[in-house]
Structure formats: C-alpha cells, structure tokens
Design a protein around this motif. Structure first.
Motif, PDB file in Angstrom:
ATOM      1  N   GLU A 108      91.669  30.122 -99.131  1.00  0.00           N
ATOM      2  CA  GLU A 108      92.824  29.664-100.304  1.00  0.00           C
ATOM      3  C   GLU A 108      91.987  28.373-101.021  1.00  0.00           C
ATOM      4  OE1 GLU A 108      95.309  30.969-101.676  1.00  0.00           O
ATOM      5  OE2 GLU A 108      94.972  32.656-100.156  1.00  0.00           O
ATOM      6  N   ALA A 109      91.643  27.464-100.310  1.00  0.00           N
ATOM      7  CA  ALA A 109      90.928  26.126-100.753  1.00  0.00           C
ATOM      8  C   ALA A 109      89.598  26.538-101.514  1.00  0.00           C
ATOM      9  CB  ALA A 109      90.578  25.137 -99.872  1.00  0.00           C
ATOM     10  N   ARG A 110      88.962  27.427-100.889  1.00  0.00           N
ATOM     11  CA  ARG A 110      87.622  28.027-101.289  1.00  0.00           C
ATOM     12  C   ARG A 110      87.623  28.557-102.666  1.00  0.00           C
ATOM     13  NH1 ARG A 110      85.784  30.284 -97.204  1.00  0.00           N
ATOM     14  NH2 ARG A 110      84.251  28.539 -96.669  1.00  0.00           N
ATOM     15  N   ASP A 111      88.774  29.586-102.893  1.00  0.00           N
ATOM     16  CA  ASP A 111      88.898  30.060-104.132  1.00  0.00           C
ATOM     17  C   ASP A 111      89.340  29.067-105.221  1.00  0.00           C
ATOM     18  OD1 ASP A 111      88.528  32.691-102.838  1.00  0.00           O
ATOM     19  OD2 ASP A 111      90.519  33.100-102.661  1.00  0.00           O
ATOM     20  N   ALA A 112      90.277  28.170-104.887  1.00  0.00           N
ATOM     21  CA  ALA A 112      90.613  27.168-105.875  1.00  0.00           C
ATOM     22  C   ALA A 112      89.597  26.466-106.144  1.00  0.00           C
ATOM     23  CB  ALA A 112      92.003  26.511-105.065  1.00  0.00           C
ATOM     24  N   TRP A 113      88.544  26.142-105.240  1.00  0.00           N
ATOM     25  CA  TRP A 113      87.301  25.272-105.812  1.00  0.00           C
ATOM     26  C   TRP A 113      86.595  25.960-106.659  1.00  0.00           C
ATOM     27  CZ3 TRP A 113      84.996  21.160-106.191  1.00  0.00           C
ATOM     28  CH2 TRP A 113      83.702  20.896-106.636  1.00  0.00           C
ATOM     29  N   ARG A 114      86.338  27.344-106.334  1.00  0.00           N
ATOM     30  CA  ARG A 114      85.385  27.911-107.302  1.00  0.00           C
ATOM     31  C   ARG A 114      85.942  28.010-108.573  1.00  0.00           C
ATOM     32  NH1 ARG A 114      84.677  32.753-103.209  1.00  0.00           N
ATOM     33  NH2 ARG A 114      82.773  31.835-101.693  1.00  0.00           N
ATOM     34  N   GLN A 115      87.068  28.434-108.916  1.00  0.00           N
ATOM     35  CA  GLN A 115      87.822  28.309-110.050  1.00  0.00           C
ATOM     36  C   GLN A 115      87.547  26.954-110.652  1.00  0.00           C
ATOM     37  OE1 GLN A 115      88.888  31.209-111.673  1.00  0.00           O
ATOM     38  NE2 GLN A 115      89.449  29.748-113.479  1.00  0.00           N
ATOM     39  N   PHE A 116      88.133  25.868-109.903  1.00  0.00           N
ATOM     40  CA  PHE A 116      88.104  24.411-110.626  1.00  0.00           C
ATOM     41  C   PHE A 116      86.752  24.328-110.980  1.00  0.00           C
ATOM     42  CE2 PHE A 116      88.118  19.950-109.119  1.00  0.00           C
ATOM     43  CZ  PHE A 116      88.922  19.434-110.104  1.00  0.00           C
ATOM     44  N   ALA A 117      85.711  24.457-110.268  1.00  0.00           N
ATOM     45  CA  ALA A 117      84.362  24.081-110.558  1.00  0.00           C
ATOM     46  C   ALA A 117      83.909  24.836-111.615  1.00  0.00           C
ATOM     47  CB  ALA A 117      83.458  24.247-109.344  1.00  0.00           C
ATOM     48  N   LYS A 118      84.042  25.965-111.603  1.00  0.00           N
ATOM     49  CA  LYS A 118      83.652  27.153-112.773  1.00  0.00           C
ATOM     50  C   LYS A 118      84.529  26.465-114.207  1.00  0.00           C
ATOM     51  CE  LYS A 118      84.256  31.785-114.592  1.00  0.00           C
ATOM     52  NZ  LYS A 118      84.777  33.089-114.149  1.00  0.00           N
ATOM     53  N   GLU A 119      85.608  26.103-113.949  1.00  0.00           N
ATOM     54  CA  GLU A 119      86.192  25.669-115.623  1.00  0.00           C
ATOM     55  C   GLU A 119      85.701  24.252-115.920  1.00  0.00           C
ATOM     56  OE1 GLU A 119      90.498  25.764-114.658  1.00  0.00           O
ATOM     57  OE2 GLU A 119      90.695  27.920-114.363  1.00  0.00           O
ATOM     58  N   ALA A 120      85.268  23.486-114.731  1.00  0.00           N
ATOM     59  CA  ALA A 120      84.719  22.166-115.171  1.00  0.00           C
ATOM     60  C   ALA A 120      83.559  22.294-115.968  1.00  0.00           C
ATOM     61  CB  ALA A 120      84.614  21.050-113.885  1.00  0.00           C
ATOM     62  N   GLY A 121      82.751  23.457-115.493  1.00  0.00           N
ATOM     63  CA  GLY A 121      81.575  23.598-116.290  1.00  0.00           C
ATOM     64  C   GLY A 121      80.471  22.336-115.894  1.00  0.00           C
ATOM     65  N   GLY A 122      80.432  22.023-114.735  1.00  0.00           N
ATOM     66  CA  GLY A 122      79.361  20.804-114.514  1.00  0.00           C
ATOM     67  C   GLY A 122      79.622  19.343-114.608  1.00  0.00           C
ATOM     68  N   ALA A 123      80.981  19.241-115.399  1.00  0.00           N
ATOM     69  CA  ALA A 123      81.438  17.882-115.319  1.00  0.00           C
ATOM     70  C   ALA A 123      81.825  17.225-113.994  1.00  0.00           C
ATOM     71  CB  ALA A 123      82.933  17.828-116.246  1.00  0.00           C
ATOM     72  N   ASP A 135      85.411  25.745 -90.373  1.00  0.00           N
ATOM     73  CA  ASP A 135      85.247  26.087 -91.607  1.00  0.00           C
ATOM     74  C   ASP A 135      85.748  25.418 -92.677  1.00  0.00           C
ATOM     75  OD1 ASP A 135      84.283  28.574 -90.288  1.00  0.00           O
ATOM     76  OD2 ASP A 135      86.465  29.630 -90.405  1.00  0.00           O
ATOM     77  N   GLY A 136      86.604  24.623 -92.725  1.00  0.00           N
ATOM     78  CA  GLY A 136      87.229  23.451 -93.565  1.00  0.00           C
ATOM     79  C   GLY A 136      85.983  22.562 -93.635  1.00  0.00           C
ATOM     80  N   LYS A 137      85.360  22.064 -92.794  1.00  0.00           N
ATOM     81  CA  LYS A 137      84.334  21.097 -92.979  1.00  0.00           C
ATOM     82  C   LYS A 137      82.906  21.749 -93.723  1.00  0.00           C
ATOM     83  CE  LYS A 137      80.915  17.933 -90.399  1.00  0.00           C
ATOM     84  NZ  LYS A 137      80.727  17.840 -89.039  1.00  0.00           N
ATOM     85  N   ASP A 138      82.786  23.130 -93.415  1.00  0.00           N
ATOM     86  CA  ASP A 138      81.766  23.888 -93.987  1.00  0.00           C
ATOM     87  C   ASP A 138      81.951  23.666 -95.651  1.00  0.00           C
ATOM     88  OD1 ASP A 138      80.331  24.257 -91.638  1.00  0.00           O
ATOM     89  OD2 ASP A 138      81.049  26.230 -91.569  1.00  0.00           O
ATOM     90  N   LEU A 139      83.351  23.941 -96.022  1.00  0.00           N
ATOM     91  CA  LEU A 139      83.723  24.110 -97.243  1.00  0.00           C
ATOM     92  C   LEU A 139      83.644  22.749 -98.065  1.00  0.00           C
ATOM     93  CD1 LEU A 139      84.906  25.285 -99.883  1.00  0.00           C
ATOM     94  CD2 LEU A 139      87.212  24.881 -98.806  1.00  0.00           C
ATOM     95  N   LEU A 140      84.165  21.620 -97.240  1.00  0.00           N
ATOM     96  CA  LEU A 140      83.794  20.216 -97.815  1.00  0.00           C
ATOM     97  C   LEU A 140      82.148  20.170 -98.024  1.00  0.00           C
ATOM     98  CD1 LEU A 140      86.483  18.395 -95.893  1.00  0.00           C
ATOM     99  CD2 LEU A 140      86.769  19.332 -97.981  1.00  0.00           C
ATOM    100  N   THR A 147      79.998  22.176 -98.626  1.00  0.00           N
ATOM    101  CA  THR A 147      79.748  23.047 -99.971  1.00  0.00           C
ATOM    102  C   THR A 147      80.168  22.179-101.425  1.00  0.00           C
ATOM    103  OG1 THR A 147      79.700  25.193 -98.961  1.00  0.00           O
ATOM    104  CG2 THR A 147      79.950  25.195-101.024  1.00  0.00           C
ATOM    105  N   MET A 148      81.262  21.816-101.253  1.00  0.00           N
ATOM    106  CA  MET A 148      81.630  21.058-102.419  1.00  0.00           C
ATOM    107  C   MET A 148      80.797  19.893-102.727  1.00  0.00           C
ATOM    108  SD  MET A 148      86.037  21.201-101.548  1.00  0.00           S
ATOM    109  CE  MET A 148      86.977  22.385-101.897  1.00  0.00           C
ATOM    110  N   ALA A 183      80.683  17.396-105.935  1.00  0.00           N
ATOM    111  CA  ALA A 183      81.958  16.802-105.753  1.00  0.00           C
ATOM    112  C   ALA A 183      81.745  15.517-105.052  1.00  0.00           C
ATOM    113  CB  ALA A 183      83.030  17.654-105.193  1.00  0.00           C
ATOM    114  N   THR A 184      82.828  14.406-105.637  1.00  0.00           N
ATOM    115  CA  THR A 184      83.199  13.620-104.990  1.00  0.00           C
ATOM    116  C   THR A 184      84.233  13.739-103.899  1.00  0.00           C
ATOM    117  OG1 THR A 184      82.432  12.015-106.903  1.00  0.00           O
ATOM    118  CG2 THR A 184      83.861  10.944-105.253  1.00  0.00           C
TER     119      THR A 184
END
Length: 101
Positions: free
Chosen positions: A28-43, A58-63, A65-66, A71-72
C-alpha cells in the motif's frame, strides 16, 4: 495498520506514514509512494515517519528505495532513526544508473 496522508500543498510536498510499515501495508505504501513521486515530477519530497512504530524488512527496503529516489526521510523514534541512518550509509544512486554486476 498503516495510515498514509499526502500533503501536496506544503513545499516540499509531504507523505506522512503512521503505524506499522510491515506486511501487506508495505505494498500500500509502495503504491502511494509511486503515485506521490510521479505527481511531484522530480520536486523535493519528504516522507514523515515520526509516528511509525514498526518497520519490517520489506518496509526497510521500501524506505531505502524512497531515499535512493531522492526523498528526505524524517523520523522521531530511536528505532526509525537508526533504520534511516543505516539506509543513508548505503548511499544514493541516480534513477538512471545501474548497479554494478
């Protein structure tokens, strides 16, 4: 349980994760991150982990990746801070670079 809140009105935009980043919630967090990052367009983006109370492998792996994607990561608890420190030791690589074989 994991609660995900995205605030695009702040600068930089912020994704707040609350609860447990484990099990099925990681996807769920991965899907939200992908959408969030996509909408940010590199910001610049902030992932707020101040109220996360558990992170599995798996959560650590996702962090990680972020973080590698720019991501900060912000944390308050000693365990989550430690996870972020461990992730940061791995270094960042650009999204277009390939890992060494």
């Amino acid at each position: 349980m994991l609660k995900i809140t995205v605030n695009r009105d702040e600068q930089p935009a912020r994704m707040v994760l609350e609860g447990k980043l484990a099990g099925a919630w990681v996807q769920e967090a991965r899907d939200a991150w992908r959408q969030f990052a996509k909408e940010a367009g590199g910001a610049p983006l902030i992932v707020d982990l101040k109220t996360i109370d558990y992170v599995d492998g798996d959560g650590k792996d996702l962090l990680a990746t972020m973080w590698r994607e720019g991501a900060t990561l912000q944390a308050a608890g000693c365990c989550t801070k430690y996870i972020i420190e461990e992730i940061a030791k791995g270094g960042r690589r650009s999204a277009c670079s390939e890992p060494n074989a």
